[in-house]
Write a protein that holds these residues in place. Structure first.
Motif: not given
Length: 419
Positions: A260-287
């Motif tokens: 579980s990772v905490n995100y603020s509204a400012r972070q979630l409003s960042d257009a770069l957050l979603f692709p960043h999470i997507e890339r990290v999930l793929e790189r570390v190999g977790v669902s």
């Protein structure tokens, strides 16, 4: 005088010009009003830059006319700033501020056309600041105007501690910017299955190692949010947390841990957050379901916000959306139905009070009932004793978290405990 800062040089030069012109300004008890015009840049965005650049001169002229002989009005040392110097023994600061604020509610003539110009005002007097040095009062008035800009109020008055507070805040931001890549670390607290008390996952909690001190978020998170440093800090935290859970899950049991990772509204409003999470999930190999996206309920109020769109995209990706601290903010329970929420965490203040107060226990039970009806898991936060567990099970909680099950700990301690 060769080492004077900008404010000192500006005021010294301005007063020297006044004296040379036969109009010396020698206040017995000086005061400074700092007016920052078009602080948001709205006029500059709406009109041509040449007109916006004339704001300072136009504002100075309008204020000079309104205040007449009661104060010395100068174009400020910075663009679109106006400095008003006065003697508080001769003229009340309240009266001058009233005239100033009244003028600023009206359009100002700029190059032959009237424009309303947004403004913020800072006030510094010798009495409240504790100094009659004009350079100190000038900086204090500008610091007060800065606070007004930050907080959205029209006027802020400087106190004796304001300059040191502003300086400490600036130093804190600089230290945070230097620390992003090395000095922030995560501690992890277990989240358990309440029926069996088996650890199912962990919440990652940010810490800042500053010298010999390990600082909790209360010491730095507000400054990180204000400066947007939370964005790179949070992205680094996401990489670390997901990398760590991937490591713990490697070669482990069939039942994989979540993170579980905490995100603020400012972070979630960042257009770069979603692709960043997507890339990290793929790189570390977790669902994607390994990641619980945790956000406090007060950040979910605007259903049309960019933050909400990010939440929906992460849910579509397969991440688990978790509402934290339920019961402390002002979001209605309808957000649980309107957003793709899979988990709610009931705030520790309610969980702790439920043992002693029947009314609170009824409220908590109702939250669990609503959660179950929507297919949402309920986590009890702040569980500190074994005696709470039977009641929490009866109320309908599925998960729990708190010192009884484990305090936040560095990754090395977690890994050691899992061996």
């Amino acid at each position: 005088m060769s080492r004077m800062n900008c404010a000192e040089r500006f005021l010294a030069d301005a007063l020297a010009e006044q004296a040379a012109a036969g109009r010396p300004f020698r206040p017995s008890s000086p005061g400074v009003i700092m007016v920052v015009l078009d602080h948001s840049g709205g006029l500059a965005a709406a009109r041509e830059f040449s007109r916006a650049s004339a704001v300072g001169a136009a504002g100075s002229e309008a204020l000079r006319s309104a205040l007449d002989e009661r104060a010395l009005v100068l174009a400020g040392p910075l663009d679109r700033a106006v400095v008003i110097l006065f003697d508080s023994e001769l003229h009340s600061a309240d009266d001058l501020v009233t005239v100033t604020l009244d003028l600023l509610t009206r359009p100002i003539a700029i190059e032959g056309e009237e424009h309303f110009v947004q403004s913020r005002v800072g006030l510094a007097t010798a009495t409240n600041v504790g100094s009659d040095a004009l350079d100190v009062l000038g900086r204090a008035a500008f610091a007060a105007a800065h606070v007004a800009m930050e907080t959205g109020v029209q006027l802020h008055e400087a106190t004796s501690s304001l300059l040191s507070e502003i300086r400490l805040a600036a130093d804190l931001r600089t230290s945070m910017a230097r620390a992003i890549d090395e000095d922030f670390e995560l501690h992890y607290q277990p989240i358990v299955d309440l029926a069996t008390t088996r650890i199912l996952g962990y919440e990652s909690l940010l810490r800042w190692r500053s010298g010999d001190d390990l600082l909790a978020p209360a010491a730095f998170l507000a400054a990180a949010e204000e400066t947007s440093l939370i964005l790179p800090i949070g992205r680094a935290g996401t990489r670390t947390a997901l990398g760590k859970v991937a490591e713990w899950n490697e070669g482990g049991s069939v039942d994989k841990l979540f993170m579980s990772v905490n995100y603020s509204a400012r972070q979630l409003s960042d257009a770069l957050l979603f692709p960043h999470i997507e890339r990290v999930l793929e790189r570390v190999g977790v669902s994607p379901s390994t990641l619980w996206v945790e956000i406090t309920e007060r950040h979910l109020v605007d259903l049309a916000s960019p933050a909400t769109r990010t939440i929906e995209a992460l849910a579509d990706l397969g991440c688990v959306i978790c509402v934290d601290d339920l019961g402390t903010g002002f979001a209605a329970l309808r957000y649980l139905a309107d957003l793709p929420v899979s988990v709610v965490k009931v705030d520790r203040s309610l969980v702790c009070s439920a043992s002693d107060a029947a009314s609170i226990r009824s409220v908590v039970g109702a939250v669990c009932d609503i959660s179950h009806s929507l297919g949402i898991m309920a986590v009890a936060e702040g569980v500190e004793s074994e005696n709470q567990i039977p009641m929490l099970r009866d109320l309908g909680f599925t998960h729990a978290q708190g010192y009884y099950f484990g305090r936040p700990a560095p990754a090395a301690e977690i890994a050691e405990g899992r061996e």
